[in-house]
Design a protein around this motif. Sequence first.
Motif, PDB file in Angstrom:
ATOM      1  N   SER A  53      20.338 -48.672  13.293  1.00  0.00           N
ATOM      2  CA  SER A  53      19.469 -48.095  12.081  1.00  0.00           C
ATOM      3  C   SER A  53      17.839 -48.061  12.436  1.00  0.00           C
ATOM      4  O   SER A  53      17.277 -46.881  12.419  1.00  0.00           O
ATOM      5  CB  SER A  53      19.594 -48.631  10.811  1.00  0.00           C
ATOM      6  OG  SER A  53      20.890 -48.554  10.433  1.00  0.00           O
ATOM      7  N   SER A  79      24.863 -37.121  16.787  1.00  0.00           N
ATOM      8  CA  SER A  79      26.169 -36.695  16.623  1.00  0.00           C
ATOM      9  C   SER A  79      26.994 -36.998  17.764  1.00  0.00           C
ATOM     10  O   SER A  79      28.472 -37.346  17.739  1.00  0.00           O
ATOM     11  CB  SER A  79      26.343 -35.172  16.735  1.00  0.00           C
ATOM     12  OG  SER A  79      25.731 -34.502  17.826  1.00  0.00           O
ATOM     13  N   SER A 136      30.383 -43.527  -3.830  1.00  0.00           N
ATOM     14  CA  SER A 136      28.603 -43.957  -3.356  1.00  0.00           C
ATOM     15  C   SER A 136      28.599 -45.356  -3.264  1.00  0.00           C
ATOM     16  O   SER A 136      29.041 -46.186  -4.010  1.00  0.00           O
ATOM     17  CB  SER A 136      28.042 -43.243  -4.600  1.00  0.00           C
ATOM     18  OG  SER A 136      28.257 -43.675  -5.822  1.00  0.00           O
ATOM     19  N   HIS A 195      21.669 -46.660   7.571  1.00  0.00           N
ATOM     20  CA  HIS A 195      21.589 -45.090   7.641  1.00  0.00           C
ATOM     21  C   HIS A 195      22.885 -44.651   6.407  1.00  0.00           C
ATOM     22  O   HIS A 195      23.839 -45.388   6.563  1.00  0.00           O
ATOM     23  CB  HIS A 195      22.153 -44.506   8.890  1.00  0.00           C
ATOM     24  CG  HIS A 195      21.857 -43.004   8.879  1.00  0.00           C
ATOM     25  ND1 HIS A 195      23.055 -42.275   8.601  1.00  0.00           N
ATOM     26  CD2 HIS A 195      21.057 -42.141   9.363  1.00  0.00           C
ATOM     27  CE1 HIS A 195      22.614 -40.900   8.567  1.00  0.00           C
ATOM     28  NE2 HIS A 195      21.496 -40.954   9.030  1.00  0.00           N
ATOM     29  N   ASP A 231      24.950 -42.333   6.013  1.00  0.00           N
ATOM     30  CA  ASP A 231      26.216 -41.714   6.250  1.00  0.00           C
ATOM     31  C   ASP A 231      27.156 -42.888   7.085  1.00  0.00           C
ATOM     32  O   ASP A 231      28.366 -42.986   6.668  1.00  0.00           O
ATOM     33  CB  ASP A 231      26.025 -40.704   7.449  1.00  0.00           C
ATOM     34  CG  ASP A 231      25.486 -39.413   6.793  1.00  0.00           C
ATOM     35  OD1 ASP A 231      25.340 -39.538   5.558  1.00  0.00           O
ATOM     36  OD2 ASP A 231      24.876 -38.591   7.589  1.00  0.00           O
ATOM     37  N   TYR A 232      26.472 -43.798   7.789  1.00  0.00           N
ATOM     38  CA  TYR A 232      27.467 -44.788   8.575  1.00  0.00           C
ATOM     39  C   TYR A 232      27.763 -45.865   7.228  1.00  0.00           C
ATOM     40  O   TYR A 232      28.849 -46.511   7.448  1.00  0.00           O
ATOM     41  CB  TYR A 232      26.703 -45.309   9.528  1.00  0.00           C
ATOM     42  CG  TYR A 232      26.184 -44.440  10.587  1.00  0.00           C
ATOM     43  CD1 TYR A 232      27.080 -43.479  10.964  1.00  0.00           C
ATOM     44  CD2 TYR A 232      24.804 -44.396  11.353  1.00  0.00           C
ATOM     45  CE1 TYR A 232      26.858 -42.468  12.216  1.00  0.00           C
ATOM     46  CE2 TYR A 232      24.745 -43.503  12.044  1.00  0.00           C
ATOM     47  CZ  TYR A 232      25.458 -42.585  12.601  1.00  0.00           C
ATOM     48  OH  TYR A 232      25.234 -41.794  13.525  1.00  0.00           O
ATOM     49  N   LEU A 287      28.334 -45.291   4.221  1.00  0.00           N
ATOM     50  CA  LEU A 287      29.558 -44.572   3.449  1.00  0.00           C
ATOM     51  C   LEU A 287      30.882 -44.611   4.271  1.00  0.00           C
ATOM     52  O   LEU A 287      31.784 -44.980   3.817  1.00  0.00           O
ATOM     53  CB  LEU A 287      29.194 -43.204   3.163  1.00  0.00           C
ATOM     54  CG  LEU A 287      28.547 -42.626   1.779  1.00  0.00           C
ATOM     55  CD1 LEU A 287      28.472 -41.394   1.726  1.00  0.00           C
ATOM     56  CD2 LEU A 287      29.510 -43.507   0.582  1.00  0.00           C
ATOM     57  N   LYS A 288      30.694 -44.488   5.431  1.00  0.00           N
ATOM     58  CA  LYS A 288      31.889 -44.450   6.482  1.00  0.00           C
ATOM     59  C   LYS A 288      32.234 -45.948   6.368  1.00  0.00           C
ATOM     60  O   LYS A 288      33.602 -46.201   6.554  1.00  0.00           O
ATOM     61  CB  LYS A 288      31.377 -44.101   7.745  1.00  0.00           C
ATOM     62  CG  LYS A 288      32.445 -43.973   8.794  1.00  0.00           C
ATOM     63  CD  LYS A 288      32.227 -42.841   9.962  1.00  0.00           C
ATOM     64  CE  LYS A 288      32.840 -41.536   9.668  1.00  0.00           C
ATOM     65  NZ  LYS A 288      32.703 -40.600  10.293  1.00  0.00           N
ATOM     66  N   ASP A 329      34.108 -46.399   3.250  1.00  0.00           N
ATOM     67  CA  ASP A 329      35.264 -45.811   2.976  1.00  0.00           C
ATOM     68  C   ASP A 329      36.454 -46.438   3.837  1.00  0.00           C
ATOM     69  O   ASP A 329      37.371 -46.408   3.184  1.00  0.00           O
ATOM     70  CB  ASP A 329      34.993 -44.333   3.916  1.00  0.00           C
ATOM     71  CG  ASP A 329      36.149 -43.462   3.565  1.00  0.00           C
ATOM     72  OD1 ASP A 329      36.287 -43.217   2.634  1.00  0.00           O
ATOM     73  OD2 ASP A 329      36.471 -42.490   4.475  1.00  0.00           O
TER      74      ASP A 329
END
Length: 348
Positions: free
Chosen positions: A191, A206, A230, A242, A244-245, A247-248, A251
């Motif tokens: 990050s 990406s 969330s 970050h 997005d990561y 959250l991944k 998940d």
Amino acid sequence: MADQAFVTLATNDNYAKGAMVLGRSLRTHKTSRNLVALIGPHVTEPAREVLQKIYDEVRLVDLLDSKDSAHLALMKRPDLGVTFTKLHCWTLTHYSKCVFMDADTLVLSNVDELFDREELSAAPDPGWPDCFNSGVFVFRPSNETYRQLIRLCTEDGSFDGGDQGVLNSFFSNWATADIAKHLPFIYNLSSIAIYSYLPAFKQYGSDAKVVHFLGKMKPWNYSYDAKTKSVKGHSQDPSTLHPDYLLKWWDIYSGTVLSMMKEQYGSQPFYSGCEDTFIETASPPPAVTCDRYKDEIHHGVSQIHVSPPPAPTISSEERKQKWEQGQADYMGMDSFENIQRKLDSFLN
Ligand SMILES: [Mn+2]
């Protein structure tokens, strides 16, 4: 490829969660290599059981019990305990080649091609790119290398207090000798790098294959609302992870790891971090100004950019239990400084 393995290390139950998620991410992306988790003696039984389900091999590294040079080294340099534990990966001589990955990393795609590289291959550290970051590296297990590493560590210590300093001193020609040993940055994306060069991240992000949650705040230090999917307590502060990561990570944790943990813990309470599960029996402890993440010392200089953590990591009940089991977090939230600060606040 039974003689090659991905190797990680968990020294406590928090890092064990990281190792579970990392292991799951490697499996999801169909690695053909074995998975090995080295664990320290503080990892509790239910966490070990879960790791055993994900990893091919879970190996307890208790240097105090060992009869080798690391035991003696530890007597002289108790501050380097975690470092010695990590260096132990060189003793996995039933493998010809391994890729070490920190428990705070996550793979986003298959990375088996890393085994085409030689020892010691690693990506540059974002804080000082002439040093490699020791969160992801390719190595060849060897008792001789292990002995030499321990000797260097005992004699010269570590310039950053952790394994990264020792490894960079040992493989000291990494920066200049062989470009093939420089892993592309996408194999160890942190990050800190994202926010220090955002246009590059927008251009190349990406392609990332491995994310490294470098710094004091780790994914497991947050909590997660599984209903709204969330992450709680995440701010837009550039020093944090970050989103997005993060959250991944959550998940994978909430989707596959948590159910395994529930099964192993049974009726025993544990801090899940997920808000819809009601496994927590107590509310989190009141915020204490402290540095409870000192258990990860191997990143040295890279950690100077981070801010104090907003969210507590374990419930006060869990903390009390740990105290009673003699597992106080002496280096972190139960450090003498914090206890003294608390006492001072009563006396004032
Ligand atoms: Mn790390």
